[in-house]
Design an enzyme around this catalytic site. Structure first.
Site, PDB file in Angstrom:
ATOM      1  N   CYS A  14       5.397   5.076  10.418  1.00 26.71           N
ATOM      2  CA  CYS A  14       4.762   3.863  10.940  1.00 26.71           C
ATOM      3  C   CYS A  14       4.010   4.103  12.244  1.00 26.71           C
ATOM      4  O   CYS A  14       3.287   3.222  12.708  1.00 26.71           O
ATOM      5  CB  CYS A  14       5.817   2.772  11.131  1.00 26.71           C
ATOM      6  N   LYS A  17       0.127   3.731  12.016  1.00 26.87           N
ATOM      7  CA  LYS A  17      -0.506   2.438  11.794  1.00 26.87           C
ATOM      8  C   LYS A  17      -1.701   2.241  12.720  1.00 26.87           C
ATOM      9  O   LYS A  17      -1.777   2.809  13.808  1.00 26.87           O
ATOM     10  CB  LYS A  17       0.497   1.305  12.046  1.00 26.87           C
ATOM     11  N   ASP A  48       0.491 -15.858  11.672  1.00 21.59           N
ATOM     12  CA  ASP A  48       1.300 -15.308  12.763  1.00 21.59           C
ATOM     13  C   ASP A  48       1.686 -13.855  12.560  1.00 21.59           C
ATOM     14  O   ASP A  48       2.549 -13.334  13.265  1.00 21.59           O
ATOM     15  CB  ASP A  48       2.563 -16.166  12.965  1.00 21.59           C
ATOM     16  N   GLY A  49       1.049 -13.186  11.604  1.00 18.75           N
ATOM     17  CA  GLY A  49       1.343 -11.774  11.391  1.00 18.75           C
ATOM     18  C   GLY A  49       2.776 -11.516  11.004  1.00 18.75           C
ATOM     19  O   GLY A  49       3.410 -10.582  11.519  1.00 18.75           O
ATOM     20  N   ASP A  50       3.306 -12.330  10.096  1.00 19.96           N
ATOM     21  CA  ASP A  50       4.699 -12.156   9.678  1.00 19.96           C
ATOM     22  C   ASP A  50       4.841 -10.914   8.805  1.00 19.96           C
ATOM     23  O   ASP A  50       3.876 -10.211   8.517  1.00 19.96           O
ATOM     24  CB  ASP A  50       5.185 -13.401   8.940  1.00 19.96           C
ATOM     25  N   GLY A 139       2.705   2.143 -10.886  1.00 23.20           N
ATOM     26  CA  GLY A 139       2.073   2.199  -9.587  1.00 23.20           C
ATOM     27  C   GLY A 139       0.652   2.686  -9.678  1.00 23.20           C
ATOM     28  O   GLY A 139      -0.004   2.590 -10.715  1.00 23.20           O
ATOM     29  N   HIS A 140       0.165   3.282  -8.599  1.00 23.67           N
ATOM     30  CA  HIS A 140      -1.215   3.737  -8.535  1.00 23.67           C
ATOM     31  C   HIS A 140      -1.294   4.989  -7.679  1.00 23.67           C
ATOM     32  O   HIS A 140      -0.565   5.122  -6.691  1.00 23.67           O
ATOM     33  CB  HIS A 140      -2.105   2.638  -7.936  1.00 23.67           C
ATOM     34  N   SER A 141      -2.184   5.920  -8.060  1.00 22.28           N
ATOM     35  CA  SER A 141      -2.344   7.146  -7.294  1.00 22.28           C
ATOM     36  C   SER A 141      -3.823   7.469  -7.129  1.00 22.28           C
ATOM     37  O   SER A 141      -4.652   7.107  -7.979  1.00 22.28           O
ATOM     38  CB  SER A 141      -1.636   8.316  -7.999  1.00 22.28           C
TER      39      SER A 141
END
Length: 330
Positions: A14, A17, A48-50, A139-141
């Site tokens: 993270c 980011k 509110d960017g939750d 999923g996706h790749s």
């Protein structure tokens, strides 16, 4: 040949980011009126960017949708997959929900790294989803110069018992369910290849038990602590709730070795950017070293709760709004 996955990424976890201030500028234009005839009532969106989006659907439930993926935070692909999956599922838990189904998101430098490593990351993600009782289906790749992995997750919750970041009120204690310092330890791991077992254990631990305890305790305000650090996520919570958050720095728990890693100079760029972002909105009555740890970019961190649950230390309280959104004392 032994591969060190962290050497194939410019950041890690993270901490890679987009900085919070820049991100808010990018998404600002996305908030506002939705479709004229929506399928369900939007309960939590962009305002509110939750941690995730929540929509009230038929049958008296809220549907929770989120996604999270990132570059390798550790060298071991299996551990990376476990950490990435736990981190993605955390957004559902941070809303008081239960993950139901997830799909893989995989970006892979197919001409640089063998697919056996990607398979190990996917195996780690599958095992964590299984432990959470969450289906992992497809999923996706894409072929990408830099490896990235994560999940898109759908969950459900009681729409009247959601945890959200805009429902804090003065007089509530602040609790934190996992220790800080993961960012600096991950930065040290990337630079030295040292393995920190406690950090891996923290990052692979699900927030399911904490979320269930919070909902059972009647808590309504929460967020998880990830890439924007404790101070960044706390600033967003206090700002959305119209209160000021007071943090007792001496009450905040840290992973073993975090302070030593910081003093040795292993600080992610994301942690410094977090501190720069919150500094104008905070009264930081602590040394710069402590402020950096409080702003340290976490990967798969704990829940920050406006309330108390067993086992989670109280690190501060919410008070009526003052001149700053955050006040750090010691």
């Amino acid at each position: 040949m032994a591969y060190r996955l962290t050497q194939y990424a410019h950041g890690g976890g993270c901490a890679c980011k987009i900085p919070p201030g820049e991100l808010e500028d990018v998404v600002r234009g996305l908030a506002g009126p939705g479709p004229e005839k929506p399928h369900g009532e939007l309960l939590v969106g962009l305002d509110d960017g939750d941690d995730a989006a929540a929509v009230r659907i038929e049958g008296g439930q809220a549907l929770i949708a989120t996604t999270d993926f990132f570059t390798p935070v550790v060298d071991d692909p299996y551990d990376w997959g476990r950490i990435a999956a736990a981190n993605a599922l955390s957004d559902v838990y941070a809303m008081g929900g239960r993950p139901v189904v997830a799909v893989n998101l995989l970006c892979w430098p197919r001409e640089t790294l063998p697919f056996e490593l990607a398979a190990e990351a996917l195996r780690g993600g599958k095992e964590v989803c299984a432990s959470a009782g969450c289906h992992l289906a497809g999923g996706h790749s894409v072929d990408d110069p830099e490896p990235k992995y994560g999940l898109a997750v759908t969950g459900v919750a009681d729409p009247d018992r959601l945890l959200r970041n805009d429902s804090g009120r003065a007089g509530l204690p602040l609790s934190l369910t996992k220790p800080l310092g993961l960012g600096v330890l991950n930065a040290r791991h990337k630079a030295t290849a040292e393995r920190f077992e406690q950090a891996i254990e923290v990052m692979t631990t699900l927030n399911d038990t904490a979320a269930s305890a919070a909902v059972a305790a009647g808590i309504t305000c929460a967020t998880d602590v990830t890439g924007f650090g404790l101070l960044g996520h706390l600033h967003k919570l206090a700002r959305a709730s119209g209160v000021t958050a007071v943090v007792d720095a001496e009450a905040v728990p840290f992973v073993d070795g975090a302070r030593e890693a910081l003093r040795a100079g292993f600080v992610p760029g994301g942690s410094r950017r977090n501190l720069d972002w919150v500094r104008p909105h905070a009264d930081l009555g602590v040394a710069e070293e402590t402020a950096l740890l409080l702003a340290d970019a976490q990967t798969s961190g704990g829940l920050l709760l406006a309330g108390e649950i067993p086992g989670a230390p109280v690190i501060g309280e919410l008070v009526p709004r003052r001149g700053h959104t955050t006040l750090v004392v010691r």
